[in-house]
Scaffold this active site. Structure first.
Site, PDB file in Angstrom:
ATOM      1  N   TYR A  11       0.828  -1.219   0.000  1.00 11.97           N
ATOM      2  CA  TYR A  11       0.000   0.000   0.000  1.00 11.97           C
ATOM      3  C   TYR A  11       0.865   1.274   0.000  1.00 11.97           C
ATOM      4  O   TYR A  11       0.767   2.104  -0.906  1.00 11.97           O
ATOM      5  CB  TYR A  11      -0.911  -0.078   1.230  1.00 11.97           C
ATOM      6  CG  TYR A  11      -1.646   1.169   1.614  1.00 11.97           C
ATOM      7  CD1 TYR A  11      -2.352   1.935   0.688  1.00 11.97           C
ATOM      8  CD2 TYR A  11      -1.683   1.573   2.956  1.00 11.97           C
ATOM      9  CE1 TYR A  11      -3.056   3.063   1.082  1.00 11.97           C
ATOM     10  CE2 TYR A  11      -2.388   2.687   3.355  1.00 11.97           C
ATOM     11  CZ  TYR A  11      -3.066   3.438   2.419  1.00 11.97           C
ATOM     12  OH  TYR A  11      -3.759   4.546   2.819  1.00 11.97           O
ATOM     13  N   ALA A  75       7.658  -4.904   5.586  1.00  9.35           N
ATOM     14  CA  ALA A  75       7.549  -5.238   7.015  1.00  9.35           C
ATOM     15  C   ALA A  75       6.194  -5.857   7.298  1.00  9.35           C
ATOM     16  O   ALA A  75       5.256  -5.704   6.506  1.00  9.35           O
ATOM     17  CB  ALA A  75       7.692  -3.973   7.864  1.00  9.35           C
ATOM     18  N   TYR A 141       5.310  -5.311  17.750  1.00  9.40           N
ATOM     19  CA  TYR A 141       5.500  -4.619  16.464  1.00  9.40           C
ATOM     20  C   TYR A 141       6.353  -3.363  16.677  1.00  9.40           C
ATOM     21  O   TYR A 141       7.367  -3.155  15.992  1.00  9.40           O
ATOM     22  CB  TYR A 141       4.135  -4.267  15.865  1.00  9.40           C
ATOM     23  CG  TYR A 141       4.198  -3.262  14.759  1.00  9.40           C
ATOM     24  CD1 TYR A 141       4.880  -3.550  13.578  1.00  9.40           C
ATOM     25  CD2 TYR A 141       3.601  -2.011  14.882  1.00  9.40           C
ATOM     26  CE1 TYR A 141       4.961  -2.609  12.558  1.00  9.40           C
ATOM     27  CE2 TYR A 141       3.673  -1.076  13.872  1.00  9.40           C
ATOM     28  CZ  TYR A 141       4.355  -1.381  12.708  1.00  9.40           C
ATOM     29  OH  TYR A 141       4.439  -0.454  11.716  1.00  9.40           O
ATOM     30  N   ASN A 170      -1.281   6.890  11.768  1.00  3.41           N
ATOM     31  CA  ASN A 170      -2.164   5.934  11.072  1.00  3.41           C
ATOM     32  C   ASN A 170      -2.408   6.360   9.627  1.00  3.41           C
ATOM     33  O   ASN A 170      -3.110   7.348   9.385  1.00  3.41           O
ATOM     34  CB  ASN A 170      -3.468   5.771  11.850  1.00  3.41           C
ATOM     35  CG  ASN A 170      -3.242   4.968  13.112  1.00  3.41           C
ATOM     36  OD1 ASN A 170      -2.432   5.337  13.949  1.00  3.41           O
ATOM     37  ND2 ASN A 170      -3.911   3.840  13.226  1.00  3.41           N
ATOM     38  N   LEU A 188      -8.594  -0.500  10.789  1.00  4.19           N
ATOM     39  CA  LEU A 188      -9.912   0.045  11.109  1.00  4.19           C
ATOM     40  C   LEU A 188     -10.665   0.572   9.882  1.00  4.19           C
ATOM     41  O   LEU A 188     -11.818   0.186   9.652  1.00  4.19           O
ATOM     42  CB  LEU A 188      -9.749   1.155  12.164  1.00  4.19           C
ATOM     43  CG  LEU A 188     -11.045   1.788  12.639  1.00  4.19           C
ATOM     44  CD1 LEU A 188     -11.927   0.762  13.345  1.00  4.19           C
ATOM     45  CD2 LEU A 188     -10.760   2.968  13.580  1.00  4.19           C
ATOM     46  N   PHE A 204     -16.365  -4.110  14.788  1.00  2.82           N
ATOM     47  CA  PHE A 204     -16.131  -4.328  16.217  1.00  2.82           C
ATOM     48  C   PHE A 204     -15.236  -3.216  16.728  1.00  2.82           C
ATOM     49  O   PHE A 204     -14.199  -2.914  16.125  1.00  2.82           O
ATOM     50  CB  PHE A 204     -15.482  -5.691  16.456  1.00  2.82           C
ATOM     51  CG  PHE A 204     -16.374  -6.843  16.076  1.00  2.82           C
ATOM     52  CD1 PHE A 204     -17.647  -6.956  16.622  1.00  2.82           C
ATOM     53  CD2 PHE A 204     -15.948  -7.805  15.172  1.00  2.82           C
ATOM     54  CE1 PHE A 204     -18.481  -8.015  16.270  1.00  2.82           C
ATOM     55  CE2 PHE A 204     -16.778  -8.858  14.807  1.00  2.82           C
ATOM     56  CZ  PHE A 204     -18.046  -8.971  15.354  1.00  2.82           C
ATOM     57  N   PHE A 206     -12.707  -2.282  19.480  1.00  2.38           N
ATOM     58  CA  PHE A 206     -11.873  -3.009  20.441  1.00  2.38           C
ATOM     59  C   PHE A 206     -11.639  -2.178  21.695  1.00  2.38           C
ATOM     60  O   PHE A 206     -10.612  -1.526  21.834  1.00  2.38           O
ATOM     61  CB  PHE A 206     -10.544  -3.418  19.806  1.00  2.38           C
ATOM     62  CG  PHE A 206     -10.688  -4.390  18.667  1.00  2.38           C
ATOM     63  CD1 PHE A 206     -11.685  -5.355  18.673  1.00  2.38           C
ATOM     64  CD2 PHE A 206      -9.832  -4.339  17.573  1.00  2.38           C
ATOM     65  CE1 PHE A 206     -11.822  -6.256  17.618  1.00  2.38           C
ATOM     66  CE2 PHE A 206      -9.962  -5.232  16.521  1.00  2.38           C
ATOM     67  CZ  PHE A 206     -10.965  -6.193  16.535  1.00  2.38           C
ATOM     68  N   ALA A 280      -4.957  -6.582  22.611  1.00  2.00           N
ATOM     69  CA  ALA A 280      -3.715  -6.490  23.392  1.00  2.00           C
ATOM     70  C   ALA A 280      -2.730  -5.535  22.735  1.00  2.00           C
ATOM     71  O   ALA A 280      -2.582  -5.535  21.514  1.00  2.00           O
ATOM     72  CB  ALA A 280      -3.076  -7.874  23.517  1.00  2.00           C
TER      73      ALA A 280
HETATM   74  N1  UDP Z   1      -9.769  -1.076  15.825  1.00  2.00           N
HETATM   75  C1  UDP Z   1     -11.060  -1.428  16.181  1.00  2.00           C
HETATM   76  N2  UDP Z   1     -11.706  -2.367  15.414  1.00  2.00           N
HETATM   77  C2  UDP Z   1     -11.126  -2.977  14.342  1.00  2.00           C
HETATM   78  C3  UDP Z   1      -9.796  -2.603  13.982  1.00  2.00           C
HETATM   79  C4  UDP Z   1      -9.140  -1.640  14.756  1.00  2.00           C
HETATM   80  O1  UDP Z   1     -11.619  -0.920  17.146  1.00  2.00           O
HETATM   81  O2  UDP Z   1     -11.761  -3.828  13.717  1.00  2.00           O
HETATM   82  C5  UDP Z   1      -9.069  -0.057  16.621  1.00  2.00           C
HETATM   83  C6  UDP Z   1      -7.728  -0.517  17.183  1.00  2.00           C
HETATM   84  O3  UDP Z   1      -7.912  -1.160  18.426  1.00  2.00           O
HETATM   85  C7  UDP Z   1      -6.972   0.820  17.299  1.00  2.00           C
HETATM   86  C8  UDP Z   1      -7.536   1.649  16.137  1.00  2.00           C
HETATM   87  O4  UDP Z   1      -8.767   1.023  15.764  1.00  2.00           O
HETATM   88  O5  UDP Z   1      -7.296   1.461  18.505  1.00  2.00           O
HETATM   89  C9  UDP Z   1      -6.632   1.676  14.921  1.00  2.00           C
HETATM   90  O6  UDP Z   1      -6.255   0.329  14.642  1.00  2.00           O
HETATM   91  P1  UDP Z   1      -5.509  -0.104  13.314  1.00  2.00           P
HETATM   92  O7  UDP Z   1      -5.312  -1.597  13.404  1.00  2.00           O
HETATM   93  O8  UDP Z   1      -6.244   0.421  12.133  1.00  2.00           O
HETATM   94  O9  UDP Z   1      -4.112   0.659  13.379  1.00  2.00           O
HETATM   95  P2  UDP Z   1      -2.975   0.719  14.548  1.00  2.00           P
HETATM   96  O10 UDP Z   1      -3.287   1.927  15.377  1.00  2.00           O
HETATM   97  O11 UDP Z   1      -3.018  -0.564  15.317  1.00  2.00           O
HETATM   98  O12 UDP Z   1      -1.718   0.869  13.751  1.00  2.00           O
END
Ligand code: UDP
Length: 323
Positions: A11, A75, A141, A170, A188, A204, A206, A280
């Site tokens: 991407y 990565a 990560y 992000n 997300l 969902f 999280f 987590a």
């Molecule tokens: N998130 C969520 N639901 C999802 C995917 C992500 O609530 O299905 C939340 C995730 O916990 C984080 C934010 O969205 O707080 C951004 O997550 P993403 O995986 O897009 O990017 P990251 O911040 O992990 O690089």
């Protein structure tokens, strides 16, 4: 300039490779195609299907090519997955990058732009985060990328490697027919847009018990076109400046609920959401200060508005499934 782009079928790497090509540079992409498809290799690049960890292969490529610099995007990028399988993050992100650095050293290629991440900060003590903030990743990560930053510092000091470490917040949105998609998808915005397209029933959330105003995690969303611009500026700046570490974000934080609201406005779809337990390793709030990138590189994000970023992602997402 002759430039090697690792992960250039992905991407972000693919977006930057495309922009470099348009600007008249000669681009070679190295990608193992494990997380991207052959159709996603940007048209017009020279393509090498190989792993960054394949030291002899990368070394002979660098020797033949003698590029001006390497843009290293390849990565693994899922914070959630890294908390289940940390070993694949240390192998694919940390150890692979060491192999690349050794190959660069052996061939005299001395400029690197490295894709780092806001995850190196962990849970920041103050917001917006400056580059001088404590580095204390809350997921493997982030640690796998921080270890690379530490190697880069020693390679710089001892071997004179010139590098820019760009800490992405992000990244979202689409440009030039490329948008955000991962296999499997865990991010997300693409997941929300899948709901708007009817490909998923709901999104969902999280965790809604974080110490933020609506209880959901806050992130700083940056348009991929703006991120790409910063890479080109960083690569150019490496001729004069030998070590740079910059955040790349907009300086505005949006909660998961606010991102869903933006998608509702942009798509007109109700986007049902359901709260699930926390994932987590997720810090509550990651918002960048990008003052350094702006003042030192002359970088200025052109698409800071979340709804604009979402609209570009939505346009791409729709055409992706109707082609
Ligand atoms: N998130 C969520 N639901 C999802 C995917 C992500 O609530 O299905 C939340 C995730 O916990 C984080 C934010 O969205 O707080 C951004 O997550 P993403 O995986 O897009 O990017 P990251 O911040 O992990 O690089």
């Amino acid at each position: 300039m002759k430039i090697l782009v690792t992960g250039g079928a992905g991407y972000i790497g693919g977006t930057v490779a495309t922009i470099l090509l348009k600007a008249g540079h000669s681009v070679t992409v190295l990608d193992n195609l494990r997380h991207s498809r052959r159709e996603e290799i940007p048209a017009g690049v020279s393509f090498v299907e190989a792993d960054v960890a394949d030291r002899p292969r990368v070394e002979s490529l660098l020797r033949d090519l003698q590029p001006e610099g390497v843009l290293h995007f390849a990565a693994l990028i899922e914070a959630g997955e890294s908390m289940q399988k940390p070993e694949i993050y240390f192998r694919n992100n940390t150890a692979s990058t060491l192999a690349l650095l050794e190959a660069m050293l052996a061939t005299g290629v001395d400029k690197l732009v490295f894709s780092s991440t806001a995850a190196v900060y962990g849970e920041p003590k103050t917001t917006p985060i400056e580059e001088t903030a404590d580095l204390a990743p809350t997921n493997a990560y982030g640690e796998s990328k921080l270890l690379v930053e530490q190697m880069l510092r020693w390679f710089h000091q001892i071997h004179g490697l010139r590098y820019a470490s760009l800490r992405y917040f992000n990244v979202a949105g689409a440009v030039g027919g490329r948008g955000e998609a991962h296999e499997p998808e865990t991010h997300l915005i693409p997941l929300i847009l899948d709901v708007a397209l009817g490909r998923r029933e709901k999104i969902f959330i999280f965790g809604d018990d974080y110490p933020t105003p609506d209880g959901t995690c806050i992130r700083d969303y940056i348009h991929v076109a703006d991120l790409a611009d910063a890479h080109i500026l960083a690569l150019q700046a490496l001729s004069g400046c030998d070590r740079m570490i910059y955040n790349l974000g907009n300086g505005n934080g949006f909660s998961v609920r606010e991102v869903i609201e933006s998608a509702r406005r942009v798509t007109g779809h109700p986007i049902p959401a359901e709260v699930k337990p926390r994932r987590a390793g997720d810090p509550a709030r990651l918002v960048a200060s990008s003052a350094q990138a702006k003042s030192k590189l002359g970088w200025q994000p052109k698409h800071p508005d979340l709804d604009d970023i979402m609209a570009s992602a939505w346009a791409w997402h729709q055409q992706r499934y109707t082609r």
